[in-house]
Write a protein that holds these residues in place. Structure first.
Motif, PDB file in Angstrom:
ATOM      1  N   LEU A   1      -0.263  -5.086  -1.136  1.00 52.71           N
ATOM      2  CA  LEU A   1      -1.165  -5.235   0.303  1.00 52.71           C
ATOM      3  C   LEU A   1      -0.724  -4.128   1.285  1.00 52.71           C
ATOM      4  O   LEU A   1      -1.229  -2.919   1.349  1.00 52.71           O
ATOM      5  CB  LEU A   1      -2.080  -5.653   0.259  1.00 52.71           C
ATOM      6  CG  LEU A   1      -2.810  -6.679  -0.998  1.00 52.71           C
ATOM      7  CD1 LEU A   1      -3.765  -7.696  -0.169  1.00 52.71           C
ATOM      8  CD2 LEU A   1      -3.902  -5.391  -1.248  1.00 52.71           C
ATOM      9  N   GLU A   2       0.452  -4.242   1.690  1.00 53.76           N
ATOM     10  CA  GLU A   2       0.535  -3.439   3.115  1.00 53.76           C
ATOM     11  C   GLU A   2       0.990  -2.110   2.329  1.00 53.76           C
ATOM     12  O   GLU A   2       0.534  -1.569   3.653  1.00 53.76           O
ATOM     13  CB  GLU A   2       1.301  -4.648   4.119  1.00 53.76           C
ATOM     14  CG  GLU A   2       0.892  -5.966   4.191  1.00 53.76           C
ATOM     15  CD  GLU A   2       2.041  -6.564   5.179  1.00 53.76           C
ATOM     16  OE1 GLU A   2       2.019  -7.293   5.526  1.00 53.76           O
ATOM     17  OE2 GLU A   2       3.461  -6.399   4.789  1.00 53.76           O
ATOM     18  N   GLN A   3       2.127  -2.465   1.609  1.00 53.55           N
ATOM     19  CA  GLN A   3       2.244  -1.044   1.371  1.00 53.55           C
ATOM     20  C   GLN A   3       0.925   0.022   0.981  1.00 53.55           C
ATOM     21  O   GLN A   3       0.853   0.803   1.239  1.00 53.55           O
ATOM     22  CB  GLN A   3       2.931  -1.267  -0.443  1.00 53.55           C
ATOM     23  CG  GLN A   3       4.975  -1.642   0.463  1.00 53.55           C
ATOM     24  CD  GLN A   3       4.956  -1.568  -0.769  1.00 53.55           C
ATOM     25  OE1 GLN A   3       4.933  -1.442  -2.056  1.00 53.55           O
ATOM     26  NE2 GLN A   3       6.159  -2.332  -0.839  1.00 53.55           N
ATOM     27  N   ARG A   4       0.335  -0.659  -0.129  1.00 50.35           N
ATOM     28  CA  ARG A   4      -0.856   0.263  -0.571  1.00 50.35           C
ATOM     29  C   ARG A   4      -1.650   1.270   0.538  1.00 50.35           C
ATOM     30  O   ARG A   4      -1.964   1.751   0.753  1.00 50.35           O
ATOM     31  CB  ARG A   4      -1.767  -0.882  -0.889  1.00 50.35           C
ATOM     32  CG  ARG A   4      -2.773  -0.260  -1.756  1.00 50.35           C
ATOM     33  CD  ARG A   4      -2.383   1.098  -2.658  1.00 50.35           C
ATOM     34  NE  ARG A   4      -4.146   1.707  -3.731  1.00 50.35           N
ATOM     35  CZ  ARG A   4      -4.035   3.047  -4.190  1.00 50.35           C
ATOM     36  NH1 ARG A   4      -2.694   3.708  -4.191  1.00 50.35           N
ATOM     37  NH2 ARG A   4      -4.436   3.677  -4.788  1.00 50.35           N
ATOM     38  N   ILE A   5      -2.054  -0.563   1.779  1.00 49.27           N
ATOM     39  CA  ILE A   5      -2.455   0.272   2.912  1.00 49.27           C
ATOM     40  C   ILE A   5      -2.060   1.252   3.731  1.00 49.27           C
ATOM     41  O   ILE A   5      -2.195   3.068   4.138  1.00 49.27           O
ATOM     42  CB  ILE A   5      -3.598  -1.025   3.667  1.00 49.27           C
ATOM     43  CG1 ILE A   5      -3.935  -1.539   2.746  1.00 49.27           C
ATOM     44  CG2 ILE A   5      -3.693  -0.140   4.707  1.00 49.27           C
ATOM     45  CD1 ILE A   5      -4.126  -2.761   3.457  1.00 49.27           C
ATOM     46  N   GLU A   6      -0.422   1.589   4.244  1.00 51.06           N
ATOM     47  CA  GLU A   6       0.079   1.882   4.610  1.00 51.06           C
ATOM     48  C   GLU A   6       0.306   3.220   3.367  1.00 51.06           C
ATOM     49  O   GLU A   6      -0.478   4.961   4.166  1.00 51.06           O
ATOM     50  CB  GLU A   6       1.462   1.961   4.488  1.00 51.06           C
ATOM     51  CG  GLU A   6       1.299   0.569   5.455  1.00 51.06           C
ATOM     52  CD  GLU A   6       1.133   0.994   7.146  1.00 51.06           C
ATOM     53  OE1 GLU A   6       1.536   2.314   7.334  1.00 51.06           O
ATOM     54  OE2 GLU A   6       0.768   0.592   7.052  1.00 51.06           O
ATOM     55  N   GLN A   7      -0.043   3.490   2.353  1.00 50.36           N
ATOM     56  CA  GLN A   7      -0.110   4.627   1.395  1.00 50.36           C
ATOM     57  C   GLN A   7      -1.351   5.418   1.428  1.00 50.36           C
ATOM     58  O   GLN A   7      -1.224   7.006   1.612  1.00 50.36           O
ATOM     59  CB  GLN A   7       0.118   3.929   0.599  1.00 50.36           C
ATOM     60  CG  GLN A   7       0.384   4.805  -0.718  1.00 50.36           C
ATOM     61  CD  GLN A   7       0.138   5.241  -2.437  1.00 50.36           C
ATOM     62  OE1 GLN A   7      -0.132   3.877  -2.419  1.00 50.36           O
ATOM     63  NE2 GLN A   7       0.266   5.650  -3.655  1.00 50.36           N
ATOM     64  N   LEU A   8      -2.791   4.922   2.033  1.00 56.37           N
ATOM     65  CA  LEU A   8      -3.811   5.042   1.618  1.00 56.37           C
ATOM     66  C   LEU A   8      -4.020   5.967   3.089  1.00 56.37           C
ATOM     67  O   LEU A   8      -4.494   6.867   3.006  1.00 56.37           O
ATOM     68  CB  LEU A   8      -4.598   3.801   1.408  1.00 56.37           C
ATOM     69  CG  LEU A   8      -4.848   4.041  -0.013  1.00 56.37           C
ATOM     70  CD1 LEU A   8      -5.903   2.153  -0.177  1.00 56.37           C
ATOM     71  CD2 LEU A   8      -5.078   4.714  -0.640  1.00 56.37           C
ATOM     72  N   LYS A   9      -3.511   4.706   3.851  1.00 57.40           N
ATOM     73  CA  LYS A   9      -3.746   5.289   4.996  1.00 57.40           C
ATOM     74  C   LYS A   9      -2.857   6.586   5.550  1.00 57.40           C
ATOM     75  O   LYS A   9      -3.572   7.989   6.350  1.00 57.40           O
ATOM     76  CB  LYS A   9      -2.271   4.960   6.032  1.00 57.40           C
ATOM     77  CG  LYS A   9      -4.032   3.892   7.298  1.00 57.40           C
ATOM     78  CD  LYS A   9      -3.203   2.558   7.925  1.00 57.40           C
ATOM     79  CE  LYS A   9      -4.549   1.812   8.283  1.00 57.40           C
ATOM     80  NZ  LYS A   9      -3.612   1.021   8.996  1.00 57.40           N
ATOM     81  N   SER A  10      -1.982   7.352   4.366  1.00 61.44           N
ATOM     82  CA  SER A  10      -1.254   8.478   4.747  1.00 61.44           C
ATOM     83  C   SER A  10      -1.262   9.722   3.991  1.00 61.44           C
ATOM     84  O   SER A  10      -1.089  10.886   4.186  1.00 61.44           O
ATOM     85  CB  SER A  10       0.378   8.101   4.523  1.00 61.44           C
ATOM     86  OG  SER A  10       0.316   7.770   3.419  1.00 61.44           O
ATOM     87  N   LEU A  11      -2.880   9.889   3.395  1.00 67.00           N
ATOM     88  CA  LEU A  11      -3.485  10.076   2.982  1.00 67.00           C
ATOM     89  C   LEU A  11      -4.196  11.275   3.311  1.00 67.00           C
ATOM     90  O   LEU A  11      -4.518  11.154   4.635  1.00 67.00           O
ATOM     91  CB  LEU A  11      -4.068  10.112   1.528  1.00 67.00           C
ATOM     92  CG  LEU A  11      -3.120   9.221   0.347  1.00 67.00           C
ATOM     93  CD1 LEU A  11      -4.482   8.523  -0.050  1.00 67.00           C
ATOM     94  CD2 LEU A  11      -2.610   9.771   0.089  1.00 67.00           C
TER      95      LEU A  11
END
Length: 876
Positions: free
Chosen positions: A866-876
């Motif tokens: 989840l943490e990875q995913r959130i980071e990924q989304l934030k970087s979009l």
RNA sequence: GGGGUUGUAGCUCAGAUGGUUAGAGUGCCUCGUUGACAUCGAGGAGGUCACAGAUUCGAGUUCUGUCAGCCCCACCA
């Protein structure tokens, strides 16, 4: 096959078929371990009420289960003559005809009662049939049939000869309305708001007066003394003096007796030996005369101007007269317990009369011993205490009733010599003086006297029958807690006395059926629900299922129509699941046993679930947790079989692979057929109706073997629950995500899975189609990367993505995942703090620690994802 | 005066031997008519397990007490 299940169309026919085929009948010679239940006999002219429905349902479940298990199973049915209740009914009827029993005379009256019995006696038996009760009707008995009557006579005479039955003049509970004596337990005590009248009784020598307090001023007409406590300083010097009874003028003594409570009232008690049990005892101790002032009908007698008044009218009159004479000191409000007739609720009048009694102490002792030794067991166990406590404080049982309907007491009085003869056979010549002028005792026995013999009288006693030898002691008695004293304890005492063994090994106690508001169902409240009506509307199976689920042994339960409907819906669900199978069987005239059998994951899963359900149901039946057993079946059939398994067979059934089709049909049929057998004791009609349509079953389901775990041992070999749960969790997550986005649940969505736990990879790829089907997804794509514009979720071992370019609000998704992450972190934190607690790790069983570790690993994995995913989304 | 029993989601109730993020039915909200089932399907909201202590690594679950309800037994007039 109709689209909805209509029980009305099939229940009667099926029952008739069962009965015609003799499926309910057994013999002593039949094979198998004996299993026997004797029915708590309903009133012969009564009709079925919800209490019966519950009682019968529980018994029928046990009976059908044991019959299927292969035991030699006997359910012994019958009815009770119900002395007071039936007689009162007929008397009421006679009143309508403008006559009464005295006008008719005893012989004619009894003829009328027998007619009444013939007219209404079968109604209850037929109502029991509509419930599905699998009683051995060929053996149906009645407490006043020849055999039971012979048993009563034999037992009575033997107890009399042993001195355990005696006749005596005693003060007993009398119902002025029913006009008969009652036993102690037929009296219900209720606290009532009453008064305490303080009265002045003057000394004969004019030296003042004594003040007494009473709740029943009218009985003062029968006073023959006044009692005080011997240590009461107020009265010590006065004891022995003579008082003048007001209004009557009789001289009565002031005496001392330690029964008197110094603290209560004035410390002085007026004593009426003829109309109060305590006063009666004191009267005996002090040789006081018994002056009877109230008659059998509750009217005053031999009391001058009060003669003929009803006891309560007289009370008013007496109080007025006492007040006028200056004898009334004061009136206080006072709450006290008043006895009422168990049947008609009239206030009990203690009266002195000649009655028959059973000496209980020596009979009670072995009955107490029986539970202490474990020969007799109560379920639930707590009722043991209630039973023992009652037996330990038991008092003699008044068994004579001044009625005509019942077993007439076998005692004859000789007018020539005055002797009494008690005999098993009718007496025509006095054995003492050979005189011919004999009169039979007019009284009949308490109904419960014959009921007490029921477990052995119905099996043939006093004859030494094969049934008695085979089925006594019976296996279980099923009854409500309300008749433990009336019936259960007395059966145990009589059984031990006359058979040397307990009448049943277990007593399965249930509670009362109440209305929606928790009130007792009663005629007077008019809140009773008629089981016959429920059966007509929803079918017997629904009623049975409703009665057995959602409650626990010994506790009361409430009747809700909505719960009957819920049970009916369950029946309909099974009906339709069966319809699905039958339709598919018809369309595919394939061999049912595929060769080779190629079970896939869903097959192995449902077979495994079937095996576990079988184990659970059996375990709960064994513990009398019938509701739990039923619940397990409900969950298995609805949630496992219908919601998942049937859906998962559709691909194969609608596909072209004949062997796959055949396997699916085979497993569907196997599982359904076994589930029907498991469910049969609970829902006998539905299960029979469906099973008769199945190709792999013949004969009645009620004679088919009850499923065992061993039966499925070859099919349910491996435990696939873990991977199945991963798949189902994935399905649920996808459904959630779709709902999250407002996508129609039936609308197919594209799904990407990223498997993070390698051991799942192969199976998930092989069975990804399950996810397609259950979650309404496009064929699953497996990927190593996380799609950017997608909703995401995590379950153990994999990440789930719903790529929806253009539809995703990234900020909202981040917020949603953030919430999810918080929850997971909290959970993980609690796990790790637990695991870092050295005492937990060292003291808890290794398996528990291991399980917690696994949970933590899984939670950590998910947190990281989840943490990875959130980071990924934030970087979009 | 004794004894028993109940107190878990709005309602009715399950939760063996103490160890999943406490469940079901019903009710409520949102969606849904491709053929097993609308007596249905999918999703959702809703619970500090009456309160306070104790035992335990760990209590809805065991023990004690308190409060509230229900029931049974009991001869204080």
């Amino acid at each position: 096959m109709n689209k909805t299940y209509e029980p009305q169309r099939i229940e009667r026919d099926l029952y008739e078929q069962w009965e015609r085929d003799g499926n309910f009948h057994t013999t002593a010679e039949a094979a198998g371990e004996p299993y026997c239940i004797v029915i708590p006999p309903p009133n012969v002219t009564g009709q079925l009420h919800m209490g019966h429905a519950l009682d019968e349902t529980l018994q029928d479940i046990l009976i059908r289960w044991h019959r299927m298990k292969g035991d030699n199973t006997l359910w012994m049915p019958g009815t009770d003559h119900a002395g007071i209740a039936t007689q009162a009914r007929v008397e009421e009827h006679l009143r309508g005809e403008g006559t009464n029993r005295y006008e008719l005379g005893r012989t004619e009256f009894l003829k009328r009662v027998w007619q009444w019995k013939e007219q209404y006696g079968n109604r209850i038996s037929y109502q029991l049939r509509t419930l599905g009760s699998s009683c051995d009707w060929e053996r149906e008995r009645f407490t006043m049939d020849a055999g039971c009557s012979a048993a009563v006579r034999k037992v009575f005479v033997q107890l009399y000869n042993e001195g355990l039955i005696y006749r005596g003049t005693r003060i007993t509970n009398w119902c002025p309305h029913c006009n008969t004596a009652l036993s102690d337990i037929e009296v219900e005590h209720e606290t009532e708001a009453g008064h305490l009248w303080h009265l002045r009784y003057p000394f004969a020598d004019g030296s003042g007066y004594v003040e007494v307090a009473t709740t029943r001023p009218e009985t003062m007409l029968g006073d023959t003394g006044v009692a005080v406590h011997p240590d009461d300083e107020r009265y010590k010097a006065l004891v022995g003096k003579t008082l003048i009874l007001p209004l009557v003028g009789r001289e009565i003594p002031l005496f001392a007796d330690s029964y008197v409570d110094k603290e209560f009232g004035t410390g002085a008690v007026k004593v009426t030996p003829a109309h109060d049990p305590n006063d009666y005892e004191m009267g005996l101790r002090h040789d006081l005369p018994q002056v009877k002032v109230i008659d059998n009908l509750g009217k005053m007698i031999d009391v001058g101007k009060y003669t003929g008044l009803d006891r309560y009218d007289c009370r008013k009159q007496i109080v007025a007269d006492l007040e006028a004479g200056g004898y009334l000191v004061k009136v206080e409000n006072h709450e006290h317990a008043v006895g009422h007739c168990h049947r008609c609720h009239t206030t009990i009048e203690p009266l002195i009369s000649d009655q028959w009694f059973v000496k209980m102490e020596s009979l009670a002792k072995p009955a107490i011993e029986a539970v202490k030794s474990g020969a007799l067991e109560f379920v639930p166990e707590r009722f043991t205490k209630i039973y023992v406590n009652w037996l330990e404080n038991i008092r003699d049982w008044c068994i004579s009733r001044q009625l005509w309907w019942g077993h007439q007491i076998p005692a004859w009085y000789c007018d020539d010599c005055g002797e009494m003869t008690v005999s098993e056979t009718d007496v025509e010549t006095c054995p003492h003086c050979h005189g011919k002028h004999l009169r039979r005792d007019e009284d009949v026995l308490d109904t419960w006297f014959s009921s007490a013999l029921w477990p052995f009288s119905t099996l043939g006693y006093p004859q030494d029958t094969a049934e008695l030898r085979k089925f006594y002691p019976t296996s279980v008695l099923v009854t409500g807690y309300d008749i433990i004293f009336f019936w259960v304890s007395r059966m145990v005492m009589m059984g031990l006395k006359f058979r040397g063994e307990v009448p049943f090994r277990k007593v399965f106690i249930h509670g009362l059926v109440r209305d929606e508001q928790g009130r007792k169902m009663s005629k007077s409240l008019g809140n009773g629900v008629d089981p016959v009506e429920v059966i007509e509307k929803y079918g017997a199976d629904s009623l049975r299922f409703m009665l057995v689920t959602g409650n626990t042994p010994g506790n009361d339960l409430r009747f809700y129509w909505s719960r009957v409907e819920s049970a009916r819906n369950f029946a309909n669900k099974i009906w339709n699941a069966s319809r699905f199978l039958l339709i598919n069987l018809e369309e595919n005239s394939l061999s049912l046993v595929p060769s080779p059998l190629s079970l896939e994951l869903s097959d192995r899963w449902i077979l495994q679930r079937l095996s576990k359900t079988t184990a659970g149901v059996t375990r709960n039946l064994e513990r009398f947790e019938l509701g739990e057993a039923a619940r397990l079946l409900y969950e298995f059939i609805w949630f496992n079989f219908c919601d998942y398994y049937i859906e998962l067979t559709k691909a194969r059934l609608y596909g072209d692979d004949a062997q796959a089709k055949s396997t699916a049909l085979f497993v569907l049929t196997t599982v359904l057929e076994a589930a029907l057998r498991l469910l049969h004791p609970f829902m006998p009609f539905l299960t029979e109706a469906i099973r008769q349509k199945l190709p792999n079953a013949r004969g009645s389901i009620m004679l088919a073997p009850y499923p065992t775990v061993e039966e499925f041992a070859d099919l349910a070999t491996d435990d696939v629950e873990e991977i199945a749960n991963v798949i189902f969790n994935t399905v649920r997550t996808i459904r959630n995500l779709k709902a999250e986005l407002g996508i129609d649940s039936r609308k197919k969505a594209a799904v990407v899975l990223k498997v993070t736990r390698p051991e799942y990879a192969e199976t998930l790829r092989a069975y990804a189609r399950y996810i397609d089907v259950l979650a309404f997804a496009e064929p699953i794509t497996f990927a190593e990367t996380k799609p950017e514009h997608a909703l995401s979720g995590v379950v153990d071992g994999l990440e789930i993505y719903l790529p929806l370019e253009g539809l995703i609000d990234v900020d909202k998704e981040i917020a949603r995942l953030g919430k999810e992450l918080d929850k997971l972190r909290k959970f993980a934190a609690s796990l790790s703090s637990k695991l870092s607690n050295e005492r937990f790790v060292s003291k808890a069983p290794a398996s528990v620690v291991e399980a917690e570790r696994a949970k933590l690993t899984a939670a950590d994995e998910k947190v990281a994802a989840l943490e990875q995913r959130i980071e990924q989304l934030k970087s979009l």
